[in-house]
Every structure is written in structure tokens, then in C-alpha cells.
Write a protein that holds these residues in place. Structure first.
Motif, PDB file in Angstrom:
ATOM      1  N   ASP A  38       0.849  -1.186   0.000  1.00 20.20           N
ATOM      2  CA  ASP A  38       0.000   0.000   0.000  1.00 20.20           C
ATOM      3  C   ASP A  38       0.887   1.240   0.000  1.00 20.20           C
ATOM      4  O   ASP A  38       1.776   1.390   0.843  1.00 20.20           O
ATOM      5  CB  ASP A  38      -0.892  -0.032   1.250  1.00 20.20           C
ATOM      6  CG  ASP A  38      -1.791   1.186   1.338  1.00 20.20           C
ATOM      7  OD1 ASP A  38      -1.938   1.890   0.320  1.00 20.20           O
ATOM      8  OD2 ASP A  38      -2.337   1.434   2.433  1.00 20.20           O
ATOM      9  N   ALA A  39       0.650   2.155  -0.941  1.00 20.80           N
ATOM     10  CA  ALA A  39       1.475   3.360  -1.049  1.00 20.80           C
ATOM     11  C   ALA A  39       1.374   4.223   0.205  1.00 20.80           C
ATOM     12  O   ALA A  39       2.307   4.952   0.532  1.00 20.80           O
ATOM     13  CB  ALA A  39       1.056   4.171  -2.270  1.00 20.80           C
ATOM     14  N   ALA A  40       0.247   4.124   0.912  1.00 26.89           N
ATOM     15  CA  ALA A  40       0.074   4.939   2.118  1.00 26.89           C
ATOM     16  C   ALA A  40       1.074   4.575   3.200  1.00 26.89           C
ATOM     17  O   ALA A  40       1.431   5.405   4.038  1.00 26.89           O
ATOM     18  CB  ALA A  40      -1.356   4.789   2.647  1.00 26.89           C
ATOM     19  N   ALA A  65      14.580  -1.268 -10.809  1.00 29.24           N
ATOM     20  CA  ALA A  65      13.247  -1.745 -10.415  1.00 29.24           C
ATOM     21  C   ALA A  65      12.373  -0.572  -9.967  1.00 29.24           C
ATOM     22  O   ALA A  65      12.807   0.275  -9.183  1.00 29.24           O
ATOM     23  CB  ALA A  65      13.372  -2.769  -9.298  1.00 29.24           C
ATOM     24  N   GLY A  66      11.150  -0.551 -10.461  1.00 33.26           N
ATOM     25  CA  GLY A  66      10.233   0.534 -10.130  1.00 33.26           C
ATOM     26  C   GLY A  66       9.437   0.266  -8.870  1.00 33.26           C
ATOM     27  O   GLY A  66       8.206   0.348  -8.883  1.00 33.26           O
ATOM     28  N   ASP A  67      10.140  -0.040  -7.785  1.00 36.40           N
ATOM     29  CA  ASP A  67       9.445  -0.335  -6.530  1.00 36.40           C
ATOM     30  C   ASP A  67       9.395   0.877  -5.605  1.00 36.40           C
ATOM     31  O   ASP A  67       8.939   0.777  -4.461  1.00 36.40           O
ATOM     32  CB  ASP A  67      10.104  -1.511  -5.812  1.00 36.40           C
ATOM     33  CG  ASP A  67      11.581  -1.270  -5.501  1.00 36.40           C
ATOM     34  OD1 ASP A  67      12.080  -0.154  -5.754  1.00 36.40           O
ATOM     35  OD2 ASP A  67      12.241  -2.208  -5.008  1.00 36.40           O
ATOM     36  N   ASP A 122      11.487   9.754 -21.946  1.00 39.15           N
ATOM     37  CA  ASP A 122      11.757   8.479 -21.274  1.00 39.15           C
ATOM     38  C   ASP A 122      11.796   8.640 -19.749  1.00 39.15           C
ATOM     39  O   ASP A 122      11.628   7.665 -19.012  1.00 39.15           O
ATOM     40  CB  ASP A 122      13.109   7.903 -21.709  1.00 39.15           C
ATOM     41  CG  ASP A 122      13.135   7.459 -23.166  1.00 39.15           C
ATOM     42  OD1 ASP A 122      12.045   7.197 -23.719  1.00 39.15           O
ATOM     43  OD2 ASP A 122      14.238   7.385 -23.739  1.00 39.15           O
ATOM     44  N   LEU A 123      12.063   9.843 -19.294  1.00 40.56           N
ATOM     45  CA  LEU A 123      12.281  10.089 -17.874  1.00 40.56           C
ATOM     46  C   LEU A 123      10.964  10.406 -17.162  1.00 40.56           C
ATOM     47  O   LEU A 123      10.031  10.946 -17.764  1.00 40.56           O
ATOM     48  CB  LEU A 123      13.268  11.234 -17.687  1.00 40.56           C
ATOM     49  CG  LEU A 123      14.638  11.018 -18.360  1.00 40.56           C
ATOM     50  CD1 LEU A 123      15.525  12.229 -18.157  1.00 40.56           C
ATOM     51  CD2 LEU A 123      15.315   9.756 -17.824  1.00 40.56           C
ATOM     52  N   THR A 124      10.926  10.076 -15.878  1.00 40.71           N
ATOM     53  CA  THR A 124       9.704  10.265 -15.086  1.00 40.71           C
ATOM     54  C   THR A 124      10.003  11.115 -13.856  1.00 40.71           C
ATOM     55  O   THR A 124      10.184  10.602 -12.746  1.00 40.71           O
ATOM     56  CB  THR A 124       9.124   8.899 -14.654  1.00 40.71           C
ATOM     57  OG1 THR A 124       8.961   8.064 -15.804  1.00 40.71           O
ATOM     58  CG2 THR A 124       7.768   9.080 -13.970  1.00 40.71           C
ATOM     59  N   PRO A 125      10.073  12.434 -14.027  1.00 33.64           N
ATOM     60  CA  PRO A 125      10.231  13.294 -12.846  1.00 33.64           C
ATOM     61  C   PRO A 125       8.924  13.324 -12.061  1.00 33.64           C
ATOM     62  O   PRO A 125       7.840  13.321 -12.651  1.00 33.64           O
ATOM     63  CB  PRO A 125      10.543  14.673 -13.449  1.00 33.64           C
ATOM     64  CG  PRO A 125       9.941  14.630 -14.825  1.00 33.64           C
ATOM     65  CD  PRO A 125      10.009  13.200 -15.280  1.00 33.64           C
ATOM     66  N   VAL A 126       9.032  13.310 -10.749  1.00 33.24           N
ATOM     67  CA  VAL A 126       7.813  13.348  -9.923  1.00 33.24           C
ATOM     68  C   VAL A 126       7.707  14.636  -9.109  1.00 33.24           C
ATOM     69  O   VAL A 126       6.634  14.952  -8.585  1.00 33.24           O
ATOM     70  CB  VAL A 126       7.728  12.125  -8.984  1.00 33.24           C
ATOM     71  CG1 VAL A 126       7.612  10.847  -9.794  1.00 33.24           C
ATOM     72  CG2 VAL A 126       8.919  12.056  -8.033  1.00 33.24           C
ATOM     73  N   PRO A 185      12.067   5.371 -11.861  1.00 29.67           N
ATOM     74  CA  PRO A 185      11.991   4.530 -13.062  1.00 29.67           C
ATOM     75  C   PRO A 185      10.585   4.566 -13.657  1.00 29.67           C
ATOM     76  O   PRO A 185       9.589   4.721 -12.939  1.00 29.67           O
ATOM     77  CB  PRO A 185      12.337   3.133 -12.534  1.00 29.67           C
ATOM     78  CG  PRO A 185      13.147   3.381 -11.298  1.00 29.67           C
ATOM     79  CD  PRO A 185      12.554   4.619 -10.679  1.00 29.67           C
ATOM     80  N   ALA A 186      10.499   4.391 -14.970  1.00 28.35           N
ATOM     81  CA  ALA A 186       9.208   4.468 -15.656  1.00 28.35           C
ATOM     82  C   ALA A 186       8.233   3.385 -15.190  1.00 28.35           C
ATOM     83  O   ALA A 186       7.014   3.544 -15.315  1.00 28.35           O
ATOM     84  CB  ALA A 186       9.417   4.368 -17.159  1.00 28.35           C
ATOM     85  N   SER A 187       8.751   2.275 -14.662  1.00 27.93           N
ATOM     86  CA  SER A 187       7.885   1.179 -14.219  1.00 27.93           C
ATOM     87  C   SER A 187       7.244   1.438 -12.860  1.00 27.93           C
ATOM     88  O   SER A 187       6.417   0.641 -12.400  1.00 27.93           O
ATOM     89  CB  SER A 187       8.673  -0.131 -14.160  1.00 27.93           C
ATOM     90  OG  SER A 187       9.779  -0.021 -13.269  1.00 27.93           O
ATOM     91  N   THR A 188       7.595   2.532 -12.219  1.00 29.24           N
ATOM     92  CA  THR A 188       7.021   2.856 -10.906  1.00 29.24           C
ATOM     93  C   THR A 188       5.533   3.170 -11.055  1.00 29.24           C
ATOM     94  O   THR A 188       5.149   4.001 -11.880  1.00 29.24           O
ATOM     95  CB  THR A 188       7.739   4.073 -10.289  1.00 29.24           C
ATOM     96  OG1 THR A 188       9.142   3.837 -10.286  1.00 29.24           O
ATOM     97  CG2 THR A 188       7.253   4.339  -8.875  1.00 29.24           C
ATOM     98  N   PRO A 189       4.665   2.537 -10.277  1.00 35.24           N
ATOM     99  CA  PRO A 189       3.221   2.767 -10.416  1.00 35.24           C
ATOM    100  C   PRO A 189       2.814   4.175  -9.972  1.00 35.24           C
ATOM    101  O   PRO A 189       3.527   4.841  -9.226  1.00 35.24           O
ATOM    102  CB  PRO A 189       2.604   1.706  -9.510  1.00 35.24           C
ATOM    103  CG  PRO A 189       3.671   1.378  -8.529  1.00 35.24           C
ATOM    104  CD  PRO A 189       4.965   1.521  -9.253  1.00 35.24           C
ATOM    105  N   GLU A 190       1.678   4.594 -10.449  1.00 32.81           N
ATOM    106  CA  GLU A 190       1.201   5.956 -10.232  1.00 32.81           C
ATOM    107  C   GLU A 190       1.088   6.312  -8.754  1.00 32.81           C
ATOM    108  O   GLU A 190       1.442   7.422  -8.348  1.00 32.81           O
ATOM    109  CB  GLU A 190      -0.166   6.155 -10.904  1.00 32.81           C
ATOM    110  CG  GLU A 190      -0.127   6.170 -12.415  1.00 32.81           C
ATOM    111  CD  GLU A 190       0.538   7.433 -12.963  1.00 32.81           C
ATOM    112  OE1 GLU A 190       0.325   8.513 -12.392  1.00 32.81           O
ATOM    113  OE2 GLU A 190       1.272   7.329 -13.956  1.00 32.81           O
ATOM    114  N   ASP A 191       0.579   5.398  -7.928  1.00 31.98           N
ATOM    115  CA  ASP A 191       0.368   5.742  -6.527  1.00 31.98           C
ATOM    116  C   ASP A 191       1.698   5.977  -5.807  1.00 31.98           C
ATOM    117  O   ASP A 191       1.789   6.849  -4.924  1.00 31.98           O
ATOM    118  CB  ASP A 191      -0.483   4.691  -5.802  1.00 31.98           C
ATOM    119  CG  ASP A 191       0.096   3.285  -5.860  1.00 31.98           C
ATOM    120  OD1 ASP A 191       1.064   3.052  -6.623  1.00 31.98           O
ATOM    121  OD2 ASP A 191      -0.424   2.404  -5.138  1.00 31.98           O
TER     122      ASP A 191
END
Length: 320
Positions: free
Chosen positions: A25-27, A86-88, A115-119, A255-261
Motif C-alpha cells: 500500500d502506497a500509504a 526496479a520501479g518499486d 523516457d524520464l519520469t520526474p515526480v 523509473p518508468a515502471s514505478t506505479p502511479e500511486d
């Protein structure tokens, strides 16, 4: 062990390998220490700001963040490998603008901007014009007047070619109606050393460059929206009639494989740290300007900056 048990155990191992580590759980994230990769050598602005974050990370999450360095090719070496991780959520990486826009425009950087995923982009270091404390130029207008009378004779030391400093110098030339000469150095340190040694007329560097120099340098103008707490006596370009705001933006990518939450959760953590009074003081005292460009704002921000930097790239001869 019976054949049936062996099959069951093997199936369980295979199933556990198939279940991504980010199924938590992301929380409740994070539940263990995280790795924070800096794509540059230790000691630069990216490292300093990450160290300030590191001091607050445990307080806000209950877990430590461990900083590692992966320098090379102006950051491109690390960014080109980001999506192999790994997108964990447990490995994040520092990310910089305009680097991650200009590098792919210039050629094969090993990655593309998309390709990059800045958050989260949490600060920027504004460009600023410096001269030595004993320089004949006491104001920006005096420097401009000299540059107009002597086209090309004003030389600016800056951190790298085709960089935020280089873009800032070109923007200044256009806004002030002057022609100056940009002299690139391998980093902030060497470019400031060149200014101090009077190898150039002035420096077009980051405002943070002044922090270690005491009274040896005079800052004529800074490219921030408002006067900086660390330099209350230095006017902004805007105050002086030039619509120049900008510098190098720094943030956190995954990483791009990291889920949205988890992307959103990491952005939320950075935002919490960004609002911490102790962190704010450290950053402002260090000459950084805080921003709070959260994950939900990222598509519009990256699109806007891509358009701006792509236009600036033309002046630098990139992508033509």
C-alpha cells in the motif's frame, strides 16, 4: 521432500518473483531505507540540496535515504540507466533542467526527455551576474553601457557550454541589446575561479556560487522572481527592467515502471520536506530558491520547459 511439495514450493517461489515489490500500500510507503542517486560528483548543488533533504527524510517517513553518486556525461550516464532500475519506489534519482531537455536535443544522450519520469521539482538555482569586489562595474547598467560601447569585449565565465548559464547569457544579450562572449568551464568551481582570477570580465553563474566566496564577489543581478533572502541587497533582473527569470531546476525522478500511486507518494514526501521550516531555512540560506512542482503538475511543466528550452537551443545551435 515429495514431488508434490517440491512443485508447490517451486510454484510459490515463481509466484513471489512475479509479484512486484511495489504491491504494498502506497500509504505505508516507505517501510525500509531508500537509495537516492545523484548523477554528478559530490559537492555540487545537486548534492548539497539532496543532503539537506536527507537530513529531513527520516523525520517525515521514519526511514533513511542513502545517497549514492553516479557521475558521467553531465548526468546522462545515470539518466540513461534510470529505467533499468526496479520501479518499486525504493530507488529515486536526482534530475535536472535544462540538462534533460538539451542533452537529447543535441544528440544521442542514451535517453530521450520523454523516457524520464520526474515526480517533483523542488528548487532551482537562479542565474546571476558576478564581478570581483574591486571591479569597475558597480551596477548592471554600468556593465551594459560598457558592453554596448565594446561589442564582444565583455566575457562571461560560466559552468559548461549549452547549459543554463549559457542560455541565461544569451537571454541577457537579447534583452539588454548587447553582444557578450561566453567562456565555458567544466563546472561551477572553475568558472568562479576564473572570475576571481580576472580571466574574464564577469561570471554568469548560479547565485549559490557566491555562498563560499564571502566579500570577494559582487553580484550585480539575480534571475529570481523576488530578491533572495541570502542576498537581500541584490536586485533582480526584473527590478532592473529585464524579464529574465531562470537557472537550473532540480528535482526527483523514478523509473518508468514505478506505479502511479508510488509516484504520487514520493512527490508528497518531497513536498512535505519542502515545507519543513528547517529545510526551508537551510535552502534559502544556501542560495537556493524553493519550488513546489508536484507530480500532478509535471506534464504541463515539462511541456512548458521543453518549449522554452527548445527555443533557447536554437540560439545555441542545438537540434538544427
Amino acid at each position: 521432500m515429495t514431488l508434490r511439495k517440491t512443485i508447490l514450493v517451486s510454484a510459490a517461489i515463481a509466484l513471489s518473483a512475479a509479484i512486484p515489490a511495489f504491491a504494498q500500500d502506497a500509504a505505508s510507503f516507505p517501510t525500509k531505507a531508500m537509495t537516492y542517486i545523484i548523477p554528478f560528483d559530490a559537492g555540487g548543488e545537486s548534492d548539497i540540496s539532496a543532503r539537506f533533504q536527507q537530513a529531513e527524510w527520516n523525520e517525515h517517513t521514519g526511514q533513511d535515504v542513502i545517497i549514492q553518486y553516479q557521475p558521467g556525461a553531465g548526468g546522462a550516464q545515470a539518466w540513461s540507466q534510470l529505467n533499468d532500475i526496479a520501479g518499486d519506489g525504493y530507488t529515486i534519482m536526482g534530475i535536472n533542467l535544462p540538462h534533460t531537455i538539451l542533452q537529447p536535443l543535441e544528440g544521442d544522450a542514451g535517453y530521450k526527455t520523454e523516457d524520464l519520469t520526474p515526480v517533483h521539482y523542488f528548487h532551482y538555482t537562479p542565474n546571476a551576474i558576478f564581478v570581483t569586489a574591486d571591479s569597475e562595474f558597480e551596477t548592471l547598467q554600468q556593465l551594459i553601457d560598457y558592453a554596448k560601447a565594446n561589442p564582444g569585449m565583455v566575457t562571461f565565465a560560466g559552468s559548461g557550454s549549452k547549459s543554463a548559464n549559457n542560455l541565461g547569457q544569451l537571454e541577457f544579450d537579447s534583452a539588454a541589446g548587447v553582444t557578450t562572449t561566453y567562456v565555458p568551464f567544466s563546472g561551477t568551481g572553475p568558472s568562479v575561479t576564473a572570475v576571481l582570477g580576472k580571466q574574464t570580465t564577469a561570471g554568469f553563474n548560479y547565485a549559490t556560487s557566491a555562498m563560499a566566496q564571502g566579500d570577494a564577489l559582487r553580484m550585480l543581478a539575480v534571475a529570481s522572481d523576488e530578491r533572495m533572502p541570502a542576498f537581500p541587497d541584490v536586485p533582480t533582473f526584473k527590478e532592473l527592467g529585464f524579464d529574465i527569470v531562470g537557472g537550473a531546476y532540480r528535482g526527483v525522478a523514478v523509473p518508468a515502471s514505478t506505479p502511479e500511486d508510488l509516484r504520487q507518494r514520493i512527490s508528497d514526501i518531497v513536498a512535505e520536506i519542502n515545507a519543513d521550516p528547517d529545510f526551508v531555512k537551510k535552502m534559502e540560506d544556501g542560495g537556493f530558491v524553493l519550488t513546489d512542482i508536484t507530480y500532478d503538475k509535471m506534464p504541463d511543466f515539462v511541456a512548458q520547459m521543453t518549449a522554452e528550452y527548445s527555443e533557447g537551443a536554437k540560439a545555441l545551435g542545438i537540434g538544427q
